[in-house]
Design an enzyme around this catalytic site. Structure first.
Site, PDB file in Angstrom:
ATOM      1  N   GLY A  77       0.816  -1.216   0.000  1.00 38.34           N
ATOM      2  CA  GLY A  77       0.000   0.000   0.000  1.00 38.34           C
ATOM      3  C   GLY A  77       0.847   1.262   0.000  1.00 38.34           C
TER       4      GLY A  77
ATOM      5  NE  ARG B 190      -5.490   5.798  -1.298  1.00 38.72           N
ATOM      6  CZ  ARG B 190      -5.833   4.752  -2.039  1.00 38.72           C
ATOM      7  NH1 ARG B 190      -5.280   4.572  -3.227  1.00 38.72           N
ATOM      8  NH2 ARG B 190      -6.726   3.884  -1.614  1.00 38.72           N
TER       9      ARG B 190
ATOM     10  CB  SER C  79      -7.064   0.275  13.092  1.00 36.80           C
ATOM     11  OG  SER C  79      -8.013   1.271  13.401  1.00 36.80           O
TER      12      SER C  79
ATOM     13  CE1 TYR D 288      -9.454  -0.535   8.347  1.00 37.96           C
ATOM     14  CE2 TYR D 288     -10.324   0.225  10.449  1.00 37.96           C
ATOM     15  CZ  TYR D 288      -9.345   0.250   9.476  1.00 37.96           C
ATOM     16  OH  TYR D 288      -8.244   1.067   9.640  1.00 37.96           O
TER      17      TYR D 288
ATOM     18  CE  LYS E  70      -6.478  -2.353   9.231  1.00 41.25           C
ATOM     19  NZ  LYS E  70      -5.150  -2.283   8.624  1.00 41.25           N
TER      20      LYS E  70
HETATM   21  N1  LIG Z   1      -6.010   6.819   8.120  1.00 43.69           N
HETATM   22  C1  LIG Z   1      -6.394   6.430   9.329  1.00 43.69           C
HETATM   23  O1  LIG Z   1      -7.028   7.178  10.078  1.00 43.69           O
HETATM   24  C2  LIG Z   1      -6.018   5.052   9.822  1.00 43.69           C
HETATM   25  C3  LIG Z   1      -6.245   4.759  11.179  1.00 43.69           C
HETATM   26  C4  LIG Z   1      -5.897   3.503  11.662  1.00 43.69           C
HETATM   27  C5  LIG Z   1      -5.346   2.556  10.823  1.00 43.69           C
HETATM   28  N2  LIG Z   1      -5.143   2.855   9.515  1.00 43.69           N
HETATM   29  C6  LIG Z   1      -4.563   1.814   8.660  1.00 43.69           C
HETATM   30  O2  LIG Z   1      -3.386   2.285   8.051  1.00 43.69           O
HETATM   31  C7  LIG Z   1      -3.235   1.645   6.774  1.00 43.69           C
HETATM   32  C8  LIG Z   1      -3.032   2.718   5.708  1.00 43.69           C
HETATM   33  O3  LIG Z   1      -4.162   3.552   5.744  1.00 43.69           O
HETATM   34  P1  LIG Z   1      -4.310   4.892   4.889  1.00 43.69           P
HETATM   35  O4  LIG Z   1      -5.138   5.793   5.697  1.00 43.69           O
HETATM   36  O5  LIG Z   1      -3.002   5.325   4.366  1.00 43.69           O
HETATM   37  O6  LIG Z   1      -5.239   4.315   3.711  1.00 43.69           O
HETATM   38  P2  LIG Z   1      -5.424   4.713   2.193  1.00 43.69           P
HETATM   39  O7  LIG Z   1      -5.027   6.135   1.972  1.00 43.69           O
HETATM   40  O8  LIG Z   1      -6.780   4.280   1.823  1.00 43.69           O
HETATM   41  O9  LIG Z   1      -4.329   3.780   1.470  1.00 43.69           O
HETATM   42  C9  LIG Z   1      -4.494   2.406   1.441  1.00 43.69           C
HETATM   43  C10 LIG Z   1      -3.354   1.794   0.648  1.00 43.69           C
HETATM   44  O10 LIG Z   1      -3.600   0.389   0.526  1.00 43.69           O
HETATM   45  C11 LIG Z   1      -3.496   0.029  -0.851  1.00 43.69           C
HETATM   46  N3  LIG Z   1      -4.329  -1.141  -1.152  1.00 43.69           N
HETATM   47  C12 LIG Z   1      -5.625  -1.331  -0.834  1.00 43.69           C
HETATM   48  N4  LIG Z   1      -6.065  -2.520  -1.305  1.00 43.69           N
HETATM   49  C13 LIG Z   1      -5.000  -3.091  -1.928  1.00 43.69           C
HETATM   50  C14 LIG Z   1      -4.814  -4.312  -2.632  1.00 43.69           C
HETATM   51  N5  LIG Z   1      -5.799  -5.211  -2.772  1.00 43.69           N
HETATM   52  N6  LIG Z   1      -3.604  -4.568  -3.164  1.00 43.69           N
HETATM   53  C15 LIG Z   1      -2.592  -3.675  -3.038  1.00 43.69           C
HETATM   54  N7  LIG Z   1      -2.702  -2.504  -2.365  1.00 43.69           N
HETATM   55  C16 LIG Z   1      -3.901  -2.208  -1.839  1.00 43.69           C
HETATM   56  C17 LIG Z   1      -3.925   1.281  -1.591  1.00 43.69           C
HETATM   57  O11 LIG Z   1      -3.410   1.318  -2.885  1.00 43.69           O
HETATM   58  P3  LIG Z   1      -4.270   1.076  -4.233  1.00 43.69           P
HETATM   59  O12 LIG Z   1      -5.640   1.596  -4.007  1.00 43.69           O
HETATM   60  O13 LIG Z   1      -3.450   1.823  -5.230  1.00 43.69           O
HETATM   61  O14 LIG Z   1      -4.231  -0.391  -4.442  1.00 43.69           O
HETATM   62  C18 LIG Z   1      -3.257   2.361  -0.754  1.00 43.69           C
HETATM   63  O15 LIG Z   1      -1.903   2.512  -1.118  1.00 43.69           O
HETATM   64  C19 LIG Z   1      -4.495   0.819   6.551  1.00 43.69           C
HETATM   65  O16 LIG Z   1      -4.237  -0.520   6.861  1.00 43.69           O
HETATM   66  C20 LIG Z   1      -5.476   1.408   7.535  1.00 43.69           C
HETATM   67  O17 LIG Z   1      -6.418   0.462   7.960  1.00 43.69           O
HETATM   68  C21 LIG Z   1      -5.459   4.086   8.988  1.00 43.69           C
END
Ligand SMILES: NC(=O)c1ccc[n+]([C@@H]2O[C@H](COP(=O)([O-])OP(=O)(O)OC[C@H]3O[C@@H](n4cnc5c(N)ncnc54)[C@H](OP(=O)(O)O)[C@@H]3O)[C@@H](O)[C@H]2O)c1
Length: 222
Positions: A7, A10, A121, A135, A139
């Protein structure tokens, strides 16, 4: 030395890949979007074996860091969620990490300088007010996976990071009111930044006696 980040297109994964690349690792990021990066980017779906086979072809040095960061969210509540939708979330959030590690772990040296990190998370510990049993429970599964793999792959260090609310696309659908109310509950008075999570990955590389743990990175929000 190789670092793998799922991932990397972004958000948090991009910040982690950027950091690892900056630290001098041959960094390989994986996501479905075909993005231009300074590090090596493999375009593919991490739930598919062929994507990991493409990564395998690039392994010419030991893998020292493996970060499973990619994750997807479903917002429906229990009564409206189908089992298939929940399985899809688990495929990306949990099973792809197991698939990737099964393909690559032989290239991860069995010593404490090797590090595996799962991005969990805050919701695994607090639940979510807006639905998403797939989700939240997936997690929580990553917390157990870190604990168990720290025993089974010893002495490779395996940890999880549980970010709080972090400013990325994942929360961009929030309206201003929700954002303000959340910020009020955070003792540090701000949402997290992707770099805050990259800081902890870097810390874990250095902090060699942390193993089997989940590090909470949430500005003090509970
Ligand atoms: N943002 C928050 O508030 C938050 C809080 C707690 C935990 N998290 C965790 O942190 C992690 C990153 O979150 P984020 O906020 O940066 O999310 P995001 O902006 O939605 O980015 C998600 C990333 O995962 C990739 N991805 C999703 N499905 C995929 C697949 N099948 N194969 C390959 N890549 C895949 C996406 O790339 P493509 O779409 O290009 O495939 C993207 O690079 C996640 O696991 C999320 O659950 C986030």
């Amino acid at each position: 030395m190789i670092a793998i980040v799922t991932g990397d297109s972004r958000g948090i994964g991009k910040a982690i890949a950027e950091r690892l690349y900056g630290l001098g690792y041959k960094t390989i990021g994986i996501a479905r979007s075909n993005v231009k990066t300074d590090w090596i980017h493999v375009t593919g779906d991490i739930t598919k074996e062929e994507t990991w086979d493409k990564v395998l072809e690039l392994i010419d040095q030991p893998i020292r860091v493996f970060v499973h960061n990619a994750g997807i969210h479903e917002k429906k509540t229990f009564e409206y969620n189908s089992l298939d939708e929940i399985k899809k979330v688990y495929e990306v959030n949990v099973f792809s990490a197991i698939l990737g590690l099964k393909k690559l772990y032989k290239h991860i040296p069995r010593d404490e300088n090797s590090l595996i990190v799962f991005i969990s998370s805050i919701t695994a510990f607090a639940g979510s007010n807006s639905g998403g049993i797939g989700y939240v429970s997936s997690k929580a599964a990553l917390v157990g996976l870190a604990k168990q793999l720290s025993k089974e792959l010893k002495p490779i260090r395996v940890n999880a990071i549980a970010p709080g609310y972090t400013e990325t696309d994942m929360i961009k659908h929030w309206d201003e009111k929700r954002k303000e109310e959340t910020i009020k509950r955070i003792p540090l008075g701000r949402l997290g930044k992707p770099e805050d999570i990259a800081d902890v990955v870097e810390m874990l590389i250095k902090a060699k006696y942390i193993n089997g743990q989940t590090i909470h990175v949430n500005g003090g929000l509970y």
